[in-house]
Design a protein around this motif. Structure first.
Motif, PDB file in Angstrom:
ATOM      1  N   ALA A  36       0.805  -1.229   0.000  1.00 38.94           N
ATOM      2  CA  ALA A  36       0.000   0.000   0.000  1.00 38.94           C
ATOM      3  C   ALA A  36       0.836   1.277   0.000  1.00 38.94           C
ATOM      4  CB  ALA A  36      -0.907   0.003   1.228  1.00 38.94           C
ATOM      5  N   VAL A  37       0.227   2.325  -0.532  1.00 35.47           N
ATOM      6  CA  VAL A  37       0.765   3.686  -0.470  1.00 35.47           C
ATOM      7  C   VAL A  37      -0.359   4.571   0.062  1.00 35.47           C
ATOM      8  CG1 VAL A  37       1.644   5.636  -1.797  1.00 35.47           C
ATOM      9  CG2 VAL A  37       2.327   3.323  -2.418  1.00 35.47           C
ATOM     10  N   ARG A  38      -0.030   5.397   1.061  1.00 35.67           N
ATOM     11  CA  ARG A  38      -1.032   6.312   1.626  1.00 35.67           C
ATOM     12  C   ARG A  38      -0.856   7.696   1.018  1.00 35.67           C
ATOM     13  NH1 ARG A  38       0.063   5.869   6.721  1.00 35.67           N
ATOM     14  NH2 ARG A  38       1.220   7.819   6.942  1.00 35.67           N
ATOM     15  N   PHE A  39      -1.948   8.252   0.491  1.00 33.15           N
ATOM     16  CA  PHE A  39      -1.988   9.614  -0.036  1.00 33.15           C
ATOM     17  C   PHE A  39      -2.770  10.454   0.965  1.00 33.15           C
ATOM     18  CE2 PHE A  39      -0.508   7.726  -3.718  1.00 33.15           C
ATOM     19  CZ  PHE A  39      -0.652   8.443  -4.895  1.00 33.15           C
ATOM     20  N   THR A  40      -2.213  11.573   1.398  1.00 28.02           N
ATOM     21  CA  THR A  40      -2.951  12.494   2.254  1.00 28.02           C
ATOM     22  C   THR A  40      -3.122  13.795   1.485  1.00 28.02           C
ATOM     23  OG1 THR A  40      -2.090  11.456   4.260  1.00 28.02           O
ATOM     24  CG2 THR A  40      -3.018  13.674   4.473  1.00 28.02           C
ATOM     25  N   PHE A  41      -4.380  14.086   1.149  1.00 28.91           N
ATOM     26  CA  PHE A  41      -4.745  15.260   0.363  1.00 28.91           C
ATOM     27  C   PHE A  41      -5.026  16.416   1.313  1.00 28.91           C
ATOM     28  CE2 PHE A  41      -5.890  11.515  -2.024  1.00 28.91           C
ATOM     29  CZ  PHE A  41      -5.477  11.802  -3.314  1.00 28.91           C
ATOM     30  N   CYS A  42      -4.353  17.532   1.082  1.00 25.87           N
ATOM     31  CA  CYS A  42      -4.528  18.722   1.915  1.00 25.87           C
ATOM     32  C   CYS A  42      -5.400  19.720   1.144  1.00 25.87           C
ATOM     33  CB  CYS A  42      -3.166  19.313   2.261  1.00 25.87           C
ATOM     34  SG  CYS A  42      -2.103  18.126   3.119  1.00 25.87           S
ATOM     35  N   LEU A  43      -6.709  19.528   1.229  1.00 24.50           N
ATOM     36  CA  LEU A  43      -7.658  20.353   0.487  1.00 24.50           C
ATOM     37  C   LEU A  43      -7.858  21.691   1.187  1.00 24.50           C
ATOM     38  CD1 LEU A  43     -10.245  17.540  -0.254  1.00 24.50           C
ATOM     39  CD2 LEU A  43      -8.646  18.563  -1.873  1.00 24.50           C
ATOM     40  N   PRO A  44      -7.974  22.770   0.416  1.00 29.92           N
ATOM     41  CA  PRO A  44      -8.142  24.092   1.032  1.00 29.92           C
ATOM     42  C   PRO A  44      -9.433  24.165   1.853  1.00 29.92           C
ATOM     43  CG  PRO A  44      -8.422  24.216  -1.361  1.00 29.92           C
ATOM     44  CD  PRO A  44      -8.009  22.819  -1.038  1.00 29.92           C
ATOM     45  N   GLY A  45      -9.296  24.629   3.097  1.00 33.20           N
ATOM     46  CA  GLY A  45     -10.463  24.822   3.949  1.00 33.20           C
ATOM     47  C   GLY A  45     -10.992  23.565   4.594  1.00 33.20           C
ATOM     48  N   ASP A  46     -10.379  22.409   4.356  1.00 31.79           N
ATOM     49  CA  ASP A  46     -10.841  21.148   4.948  1.00 31.79           C
ATOM     50  C   ASP A  46      -9.691  20.477   5.688  1.00 31.79           C
ATOM     51  OD1 ASP A  46     -13.532  21.059   4.146  1.00 31.79           O
ATOM     52  OD2 ASP A  46     -13.006  20.270   2.177  1.00 31.79           O
ATOM     53  N   ALA A  47     -10.056  19.558   6.550  1.00 33.23           N
ATOM     54  CA  ALA A  47      -9.043  18.739   7.221  1.00 33.23           C
ATOM     55  C   ALA A  47      -8.411  17.818   6.174  1.00 33.23           C
ATOM     56  CB  ALA A  47      -9.700  17.914   8.320  1.00 33.23           C
ATOM     57  N   PRO A  48      -7.145  17.452   6.352  1.00 35.42           N
ATOM     58  CA  PRO A  48      -6.517  16.521   5.411  1.00 35.42           C
ATOM     59  C   PRO A  48      -7.304  15.212   5.327  1.00 35.42           C
ATOM     60  CG  PRO A  48      -4.877  17.475   6.884  1.00 35.42           C
ATOM     61  CD  PRO A  48      -6.230  17.882   7.404  1.00 35.42           C
ATOM     62  N   VAL A  49      -7.322  14.647   4.127  1.00 38.81           N
ATOM     63  CA  VAL A  49      -8.035  13.398   3.873  1.00 38.81           C
ATOM     64  C   VAL A  49      -7.035  12.377   3.346  1.00 38.81           C
ATOM     65  CG1 VAL A  49      -9.830  12.294   2.485  1.00 38.81           C
ATOM     66  CG2 VAL A  49     -10.161  14.632   3.322  1.00 38.81           C
ATOM     67  N   GLY A  54      -3.388   0.743  -3.597  1.00 31.67           N
ATOM     68  CA  GLY A  54      -2.495  -0.366  -3.852  1.00 31.67           C
ATOM     69  C   GLY A  54      -1.306   0.143  -4.661  1.00 31.67           C
ATOM     70  N   ARG A  55      -0.103  -0.215  -4.232  1.00 32.78           N
ATOM     71  CA  ARG A  55       1.083   0.247  -4.958  1.00 32.78           C
ATOM     72  C   ARG A  55       1.059  -0.240  -6.402  1.00 32.78           C
ATOM     73  NH1 ARG A  55       7.395  -1.236  -3.960  1.00 32.78           N
ATOM     74  NH2 ARG A  55       6.472  -3.290  -3.693  1.00 32.78           N
ATOM     75  N   GLU A  56       0.623  -1.470  -6.618  1.00 35.42           N
ATOM     76  CA  GLU A  56       0.559  -2.012  -7.974  1.00 35.42           C
ATOM     77  C   GLU A  56      -0.441  -1.243  -8.836  1.00 35.42           C
ATOM     78  OE1 GLU A  56       0.193  -6.313 -10.220  1.00 35.42           O
ATOM     79  OE2 GLU A  56       0.089  -6.236  -8.040  1.00 35.42           O
ATOM     80  N   LEU A  57      -1.540  -0.773  -8.253  1.00 35.21           N
ATOM     81  CA  LEU A  57      -2.506   0.046  -8.989  1.00 35.21           C
ATOM     82  C   LEU A  57      -1.846   1.324  -9.496  1.00 35.21           C
ATOM     83  CD1 LEU A  57      -5.426   0.862  -9.844  1.00 35.21           C
ATOM     84  CD2 LEU A  57      -5.689   1.781  -7.544  1.00 35.21           C
ATOM     85  N   LEU A  58      -1.028   1.958  -8.661  1.00 32.52           N
ATOM     86  CA  LEU A  58      -0.321   3.170  -9.087  1.00 32.52           C
ATOM     87  C   LEU A  58       0.637   2.872 -10.239  1.00 32.52           C
ATOM     88  CD1 LEU A  58       0.569   4.847  -5.696  1.00 32.52           C
ATOM     89  CD2 LEU A  58      -1.044   5.662  -7.402  1.00 32.52           C
ATOM     90  N   LEU A 104       5.616  10.853  -9.394  1.00 33.38           N
ATOM     91  CA  LEU A 104       5.081   9.576  -8.903  1.00 33.38           C
ATOM     92  C   LEU A 104       6.006   8.425  -9.280  1.00 33.38           C
ATOM     93  CD1 LEU A 104       1.219   9.660  -9.470  1.00 33.38           C
ATOM     94  CD2 LEU A 104       2.484   9.841  -7.335  1.00 33.38           C
ATOM     95  N   VAL A 105       6.547   8.460 -10.492  1.00 31.65           N
ATOM     96  CA  VAL A 105       7.485   7.421 -10.928  1.00 31.65           C
ATOM     97  C   VAL A 105       8.718   7.427 -10.026  1.00 31.65           C
ATOM     98  CG1 VAL A 105       9.010   6.690 -12.806  1.00 31.65           C
ATOM     99  CG2 VAL A 105       6.655   7.365 -13.308  1.00 31.65           C
ATOM    100  N   ALA A 106       9.228   8.612  -9.703  1.00 26.08           N
ATOM    101  CA  ALA A 106      10.397   8.707  -8.824  1.00 26.08           C
ATOM    102  C   ALA A 106      10.083   8.144  -7.435  1.00 26.08           C
ATOM    103  CB  ALA A 106      10.865  10.156  -8.722  1.00 26.08           C
ATOM    104  N   PHE A 107       8.909   8.458  -6.907  1.00 24.66           N
ATOM    105  CA  PHE A 107       8.494   7.925  -5.608  1.00 24.66           C
ATOM    106  C   PHE A 107       8.387   6.404  -5.668  1.00 24.66           C
ATOM    107  CE2 PHE A 107       4.951   6.475  -2.934  1.00 24.66           C
ATOM    108  CZ  PHE A 107       5.422   6.818  -1.684  1.00 24.66           C
ATOM    109  N   LEU A 108       7.718   5.892  -6.696  1.00 27.08           N
ATOM    110  CA  LEU A 108       7.557   4.437  -6.828  1.00 27.08           C
ATOM    111  C   LEU A 108       8.899   3.740  -7.013  1.00 27.08           C
ATOM    112  CD1 LEU A 108       4.326   4.399  -8.986  1.00 27.08           C
ATOM    113  CD2 LEU A 108       4.560   3.568  -6.621  1.00 27.08           C
TER     114      LEU A 108
END
Length: 140
Positions: A36-49, A54-58, A104-108
């Motif tokens: 697994a890979v966890r993505f945390t989205f920091c949306l404006p005005g909202d708490a991070p989500v 799945g790493r293979e999906l990416l 993303l390729v560099a991260f993977l």
């Protein structure tokens, strides 16, 4: 205790056809959960989500449309490595993001150096054995 790969990428949150917000997204890969890979989205005005992908999906989504259910990833242009669309579904709601593929390729690539794709099960066995040894267990 496993190793961790962290990165931050900028993604466009496509709020509508006419409106997009550039947001930071934190990526975390831990060898303790090598699939697994966890993505945390920091949306404006909202708490991070946070979403777990799945790493293979990416990996698959970089070159061709992939995913079903809540997560879909597809290249914007099939002819070259450029941008990806990531679509997240929660009930009837949908969020669409656009991200440049090279970060993303560099991260993977960094995750693959820790645990090569296809060798996740071996990593879990190693982590379990290390946990047992560190907890004072005896070797058979």
């Amino acid at each position: 205790m496993g190793d961790t790969v962290r990165a931050q990428v900028m993604m466009s949150f496509l709020a509508s056809e006419e409106l997009a917000f550039l947001i930071p997204v934190d990526l975390v890969y831990e060898t303790e959960d090598p699939y697994a890979v966890r993505f945390t989205f920091c949306l404006p005005g909202d708490a991070p989500v946070s979403w777990v992908f799945g790493r293979e999906l990416l990996v698959d989504g970089i070159s061709h449309p992939s995913g079903e259910g809540d997560v879909h990833i597809a290249p914007v242009c099939a002819e070259r490595l450029a941008d990806l669309h990531i679509q997240l579904f929660a009930g009837s709601e949908r969020a669409v993001f656009r991200v440049s593929a090279p970060p993303l390729v560099a991260f993977l690539d960094r995750t693959d150096r820790l645990v090569p794709l296809g060798h996740e099960e071996a990593q879990q066995d190693i982590d379990a054995e290390l946990d047992r040894i560190l907890a004072g267990g005896r070797m058979p």
